[in-house]
Structure formats: C-alpha cells, structure tokens
Design a protein around this motif. Structure first.
Motif, short mmCIF file in Angstrom:
data_model
loop_
_atom_site.label_atom_id
_atom_site.label_comp_id
_atom_site.label_asym_id
_atom_site.label_seq_id
_atom_site.Cartn_x
_atom_site.Cartn_y
_atom_site.Cartn_z
N ALA A 215 -50.56 32.17 29.52
CA ALA A 215 -51.18 33.02 30.33
C ALA A 215 -52.81 32.97 29.84
CB ALA A 215 -50.93 34.49 30.10
N ASN A 216 -52.90 32.84 28.41
CA ASN A 216 -54.36 32.81 28.04
C ASN A 216 -55.17 31.54 28.55
OD1 ASN A 216 -55.06 35.12 26.60
ND2 ASN A 216 -53.32 34.61 25.05
N CYS A 217 -54.32 30.42 28.48
CA CYS A 217 -54.81 29.26 28.76
C CYS A 217 -55.20 28.98 30.27
CB CYS A 217 -53.68 27.92 28.46
SG CYS A 217 -53.53 27.49 27.08
N VAL A 218 -54.28 29.80 31.14
CA VAL A 218 -54.67 29.79 32.74
C VAL A 218 -55.88 30.48 32.85
CG1 VAL A 218 -53.89 30.85 34.78
CG2 VAL A 218 -52.25 29.36 33.24
N HIS A 219 -56.04 31.70 31.92
CA HIS A 219 -57.48 32.52 32.21
C HIS A 219 -58.62 31.71 31.64
CE1 HIS A 219 -59.76 36.12 32.48
NE2 HIS A 219 -60.19 35.91 31.40
N LEU A 220 -58.39 30.82 30.73
CA LEU A 220 -59.53 30.07 30.04
C LEU A 220 -59.85 28.81 30.92
CD1 LEU A 220 -61.35 29.59 27.60
CD2 LEU A 220 -59.50 28.20 26.83
N LEU A 221 -58.66 28.05 31.40
CA LEU A 221 -59.10 26.85 32.18
C LEU A 221 -59.56 27.14 33.62
CD1 LEU A 221 -56.06 24.84 30.59
CD2 LEU A 221 -58.55 24.80 30.01
N GLY A 222 -58.89 27.85 34.10
CA GLY A 222 -59.34 28.21 35.55
C GLY A 222 -58.85 26.79 36.31
N PRO A 223 -59.84 26.26 37.36
CA PRO A 223 -59.35 25.38 38.09
C PRO A 223 -59.42 24.02 37.43
CG PRO A 223 -61.67 26.06 38.76
CD PRO A 223 -60.92 27.39 37.71
N ARG A 224 -58.72 23.06 37.69
CA ARG A 224 -58.45 21.74 36.89
C ARG A 224 -59.61 20.95 36.82
NH1 ARG A 224 -54.75 19.60 39.94
NH2 ARG A 224 -56.18 17.89 40.74
N SER A 225 -60.60 21.21 37.86
CA SER A 225 -61.73 20.20 37.85
C SER A 225 -62.88 20.55 36.89
CB SER A 225 -62.34 20.33 39.57
OG SER A 225 -62.56 21.49 39.62
N GLN A 226 -62.76 21.77 36.45
CA GLN A 226 -63.53 22.19 35.58
C GLN A 226 -63.46 22.37 34.10
OE1 GLN A 226 -64.64 26.43 36.46
NE2 GLN A 226 -65.14 26.03 38.31
N ILE A 227 -62.01 21.67 33.80
CA ILE A 227 -61.64 21.31 32.49
C ILE A 227 -62.50 20.19 31.91
CG2 ILE A 227 -59.76 21.12 30.98
CD1 ILE A 227 -57.77 22.10 33.08
N GLY A 228 -63.14 20.18 30.78
CA GLY A 228 -64.04 19.36 30.23
C GLY A 228 -64.19 19.27 28.97
N PRO A 229 -64.99 18.50 28.21
CA PRO A 229 -64.97 18.63 26.61
C PRO A 229 -65.64 19.75 26.12
CG PRO A 229 -66.53 16.98 27.52
CD PRO A 229 -65.89 17.29 28.72
N ASP A 230 -66.39 20.61 26.91
CA ASP A 230 -66.89 21.80 26.66
C ASP A 230 -65.85 22.97 26.34
OD1 ASP A 230 -69.32 20.68 27.13
OD2 ASP A 230 -69.48 21.46 29.38
N THR A 231 -64.78 22.84 26.83
CA THR A 231 -63.59 23.85 26.84
C THR A 231 -62.67 23.44 25.40
OG1 THR A 231 -62.23 22.67 28.33
CG2 THR A 231 -63.48 24.52 29.11
N LEU A 232 -62.68 22.31 25.06
CA LEU A 232 -62.15 21.69 23.82
C LEU A 232 -62.04 22.67 22.40
CD1 LEU A 232 -60.25 19.43 23.06
CD2 LEU A 232 -61.99 18.22 22.06
N PRO A 233 -63.33 23.27 22.08
CA PRO A 233 -63.13 24.05 21.02
C PRO A 233 -62.22 25.30 21.12
CG PRO A 233 -65.48 24.00 21.82
CD PRO A 233 -64.51 22.93 22.55
N GLU A 234 -62.73 26.24 22.24
CA GLU A 234 -61.93 27.14 22.72
C GLU A 234 -60.44 26.99 22.76
OE1 GLU A 234 -63.76 29.18 25.90
OE2 GLU A 234 -65.72 29.36 24.78
N LEU A 235 -60.14 25.78 23.49
CA LEU A 235 -58.86 25.61 23.86
C LEU A 235 -58.01 25.49 22.39
CD1 LEU A 235 -56.81 25.40 26.13
CD2 LEU A 235 -57.15 22.91 26.00
N SER A 236 -58.51 24.46 21.43
CA SER A 236 -57.97 24.23 20.08
C SER A 236 -57.85 25.53 19.50
CB SER A 236 -58.88 23.18 19.47
OG SER A 236 -60.12 24.01 19.38
#
Length: 517
Positions: A215-236
C-alpha cells in the motif's frame, strides 16, 4: 401463612399486616387481583403497621446496596425487632431470597417466600403512596415518592458502574475485539487494492508480498509512467533494500499492465492512503493492548503473551471470571463447538482452544501437545488468580512460570527432571521482595483501613520473619538428622540395649491395658 409483609421502598422500610383470611393468592385468582387495583378493597386485606423513613439520600443508598447483596442492615434489624411480635407464631413475608435467609439466621423469625407474598407486595407497591398519604396527612405529596425513586435509582446505578470490578479489563476486551475486526478489514482492503492496481502494474504484487509495504508503494509510485530514477532512494528506504527497488524500476519499464485514467489512479491512491491509516491505527491499538495487559494481568501476559491472554479474558468475560475457571476449562476455552461435536459423535475431545496460539504448543512434538497444553492451562489459571486477587502488580511469577513451562518441554524432549514447584515459587518470592514496596496495586488511606486488608500481610513487611522461620526450620532439621545419626550409631554399637528397651515398652503397654480393663 405470612401475617406480616416487609416492603423496601425509596422513602424507607414499611411493615404491613395482613388482616383478611387465609386464602391463597396466585396469578390465576383474578377476583383478588381485581381487588388489588381498588384501594378501599385492598385496605381490607392489608394495613400499614409501621414505617421507618431513611434519614438522607446517602443512608438510603447504603441500605439499598446492602439489601441487594442480601445483608441485614442495622436500621432494618432494629425496625423488625421493634414492630414484629416475638410470640413465635408470626410469619414474615419477604421478597428477596438472600434477605430472607439473613433475617431468619440473625433474628430467628419465621420467614415465608412464596407467590402469595409476591402478589401482596405487588399490590403494596401499587398503593404505597396512598398508604403514606393516609398515615402522614394532606401535607404529603405523591410526587415526592417519584422523585425519591428516580434519585435513588440514579445513585444506585452510578455506584454500581463506579465500583465495577470488571472495569479494568473492559478496555482489554474491547481492544482485542477491535483488533480482530481491523485485521479482517486490513486484509480485505489490501487484497482489493492489489486487484485494482495489478491491472496497471501486475509485477509489483509478486515483488512486494507484504500488504502494508504494498500500500505504501502504491501511494509512492502512482502511475507507472512517472516511475524513474528519482523515486529510487525513497523506494529503497521503503523496501529496505536497493536491489528490490531496482527490480521494481526494471519491472515498471517492461510491465504488461493496462493504462488507467487519472480518475481511477486518483481513487486508487486515496484507497491506498486509507489502508495505510488503518494499518497504523491497528499498530497503535496493539501497542495499547500490550501496555494495558501489563498493567491489569502482568503474570498472564508474561506467561502466555498479551494477545493470547487478552483472548482468554475476552472469552471468559472478565479477569475474575477467568480466575474462577479450573485449568480443564481454561484448556479448551475457544473450542466449545469441537467439544460438543466430539461428545455428540463420541469421538476424541479437543486438547486446546485459544492456548493453541501460544509458542509453547507449536514448539512441542505431536505426541506431547496434549500434555503441554494441560500443563500450560494449569499455569494460566494460577497466573490469572494472582493477577485478579493479588495485592501487588508484578510479573515475577509469570516469568518464573514461563521458565517452568520451558523446562517441562525440555523434560519431554531429553528426560531431564525440572525443578519442583515449591522451589521455583520460593525463588520467585525472593526476587519479588525487593520490589514490592514500589508496586502496590491500590494503597489504602491510613485513617480507615478495611478489615479485609488488615488480615493480609504485605510481603515487604514480612521479610525478616520468613527468614527467621526458615533458619528455625533448618536448625530443627539439623537436630533431627543428628539425633537420627546418633541413634543409628548407638544401635550399631549395642543391639542388646534396643531389645531391652522394646521389652520394657511392651510390658508398660500391657500394664496400662490391664489397668483400663
């Protein structure tokens, strides 16, 4: 047959005398019941003999509380001694069973508790205001009785709620029920979230198995097209591994999911927020449950865990009810359906109920599960009694009993005999003595100590006498051992002396018998 009838009302105690004949009054005698509605006819059956009003509202509350528990108060005792004749033939009709027993035991009156007395009291209650008005005069108003009844009812219910013995564990019962509901809700909502977001990003469900992190990943990522290297530190940080975060980024680039509209993605994000909030709320309730269980039932929570102990309290209704259960009932709490099914089909009865969720039974082998559940239920019943009726709140006994259960498991596996229960409890009391002065459950005021607490001795005040008693017992044991050793040595040295002494004793015994005859 009851000639006098006692009536307890909000204004005070009243004694009525039965005038008319000896026919039985029951629910099927409709003629007499019709006479009860008319005051003129009812006066021919019953008359007010004496009345004792309460001095204040506090006095009325004290008397009503004592009567509800079946105790004979001093005012009622004096009132009955003054107005009921002591000729031995007078029979007093009383409404309550416990009160009738106490009156019969304390005052030696003949007491009747029957359906006739109930019907008479029902008529007296209906015409009680008119009886008092007839006795006191025109200055008396019937509204005063209603005000007194209402005020006494509110005060009595307030006192019962205030001095409820189960109020400490009511919040435990509510929190464990709420925890179960939240578990179901979080699971169903997270599964629904997976189904909604897996249409857009199906690979994420395989990479993130945990519901809360998903659920936290869905709230962080949002649409698949916006997933990039900028979201990598928060996702890790969220996934606690950079490799797993890189796998999510690679899967997002090559995903087989369908594109969703902005409205659908926005509703999915809001739904993921709700799931995260519910999971956080569940964590707070679980934390509260752990702290509350350590305050109310520390020994039970130290022995079997906070959640399993709370389930046992919830199933029993309260901690006092659980402490009254025997160990055989505690063992199968939660498995009532299986028990009655086994009794009906004459099969094997269940070995455990809520206790099955403890770690001890999962550690045990299949052949030892029944034995360890029986032993664990015994320790749970002891721990609940210590928590319910002990003077001090401490978890020392629970930790020692937990060690006993672990030693019993080790005994089933290896055959090494555990310590005796007496030795373990003595060791627990030694550990308890330094900390009893700071962990009193309910300190009483010095001005008016209750008699029940006078009898109980605190452990801190009885440290020195116990040590003295133990030293005396040890010295006595040593003396006995030395005397036995000396007697054995003497018998080995000269066995002829023992024979002489035995012969003397037999002769003395025979002479005593001859004298008695």
């Amino acid at each position: 047959m009851a000639k006098y009838v006692l009536f307890e009302g909000a204004p005070g105690y009243a004694l009525f005398e039965r005038i008319s004949g000896g026919e039985q009054i029951d629910q099927q005698n409709f003629k007499l019941q019709g006479q009860f509605l008319d005051f003129k006819r009812f006066c021919k059956i019953v008359q007010l003999r004496a009345f004792c009003p309460f001095s204040s509202a506090e006095n009325a509350l004290e008397n009503i509380i004592d009567l509800s528990e079946g105790m004979l108060t001093t005012t009622l005792k004096e009132f009955l001694e003054l107005n009921v004749p002591k000729d031995g033939e007078a029979v007093l009709g009383v409404a309550e069973d416990k009160l009738a027993v106490s009156i019969r035991d304390d005052l030696n009156f003949k007491v009747e508790r029957s359906q006739t007395v109930n019907e008479l009291i029902r008529g007296i209650r209906y015409h009680f205001g008119t009886f008092l008005k007839q006795m006191s005069g025109e200055s008396f108003q019937l509204e005063n009785i209603l005000i007194a009844q209402r005020g006494l009812a509110h005060a009595y219910s307030r006192s019962k709620v205030k001095f409820n013995i189960n109020k400490a564990d009511n919040m435990i019962i509510q929190s464990i029920c709420l925890l179960d509901h939240l578990d179901k809700d979080v699971n169903t909502f997270s599964m629904r979230l997976r189904e909604c977001y897996s249409r857009h990003f199906p690979e994420l469900s395989r990479l993130v198995p945990d519901h809360l992190t998903y659920a936290n990943c869905v709230h962080l990522l949002g649409p698949r097209s916006q997933i990039g290297p900028d979201t990598l530190p928060e996702l890790s940080k969220l996934l606690e591994s950079s490799e797993k975060a890189q796998q999510v980024l690679d899967a997002a680039k090559l995903s087989m999911g369908v594109d969703l509209s902005e409205i659908d993605l926005r509703s999915i994000e809001q739904f993921s927020k709700r799931v995260v909030r519910l999971a956080e709320h569940r964590f707070l309730i679980q934390k509260y449950l752990h702290s509350r269980m350590n305050e109310v039932a520390p020994n039970l929570s130290a022995l079997i865990g906070e959640v399993v102990g709370a389930r046992l309290i919830n199933h029993a209704g309260s901690l006092t009810n659980l402490s009254k259960y025997p160990a055989s009932t505690v063992q199968i709490l939660g498995a009532e359906k299986a028990l009655f099914r086994a009794l009906k089909s004459r099969g094997n009865t269940p070995k455990y109920g809520h206790i099955f969720n403890s770690t001890f039974i999962s550690k045990a082998k299949l052949k030892d599960k029944g034995r360890i559940s029986r032993y664990l239920a015994n320790k749970c019943s002891i721990a609940s009694r210590l928590d319910a009726f002990g003077d001090f709140t401490t978890s020392v006994f629970g930790t020692f009993m937990k060690q006993q259960v672990e030693d019993r498991l080790h005994f089933y596996e290896t055959g090494q005999a555990p310590k005796k229960n007496i030795d373990v409890m003595k060791e627990a009391i030694r550990h308890l003595q330094p900390s009893t002065t700071t962990q009193k459950r309910s300190p009483l005021p010095l001005s008016s100590p209750s008699p029940s607490h006078k009898k109980r001795k605190t452990l801190s005040s009885s440290d020195e006498p116990h040590e003295k008693k133990d030293s005396k017992k040890d010295s006595k044991k040593d003396r006995k051992k030395d005397s036995k050793k000396d007697s054995k040595k003497d018998s080995k040295k000269d066995p002829h002396k023992d024979k002489d002494t035995h012969e003397k004793k037999d002769k003395e015994h025979k002479t005593k018998k001859h004298k008695k005859t």
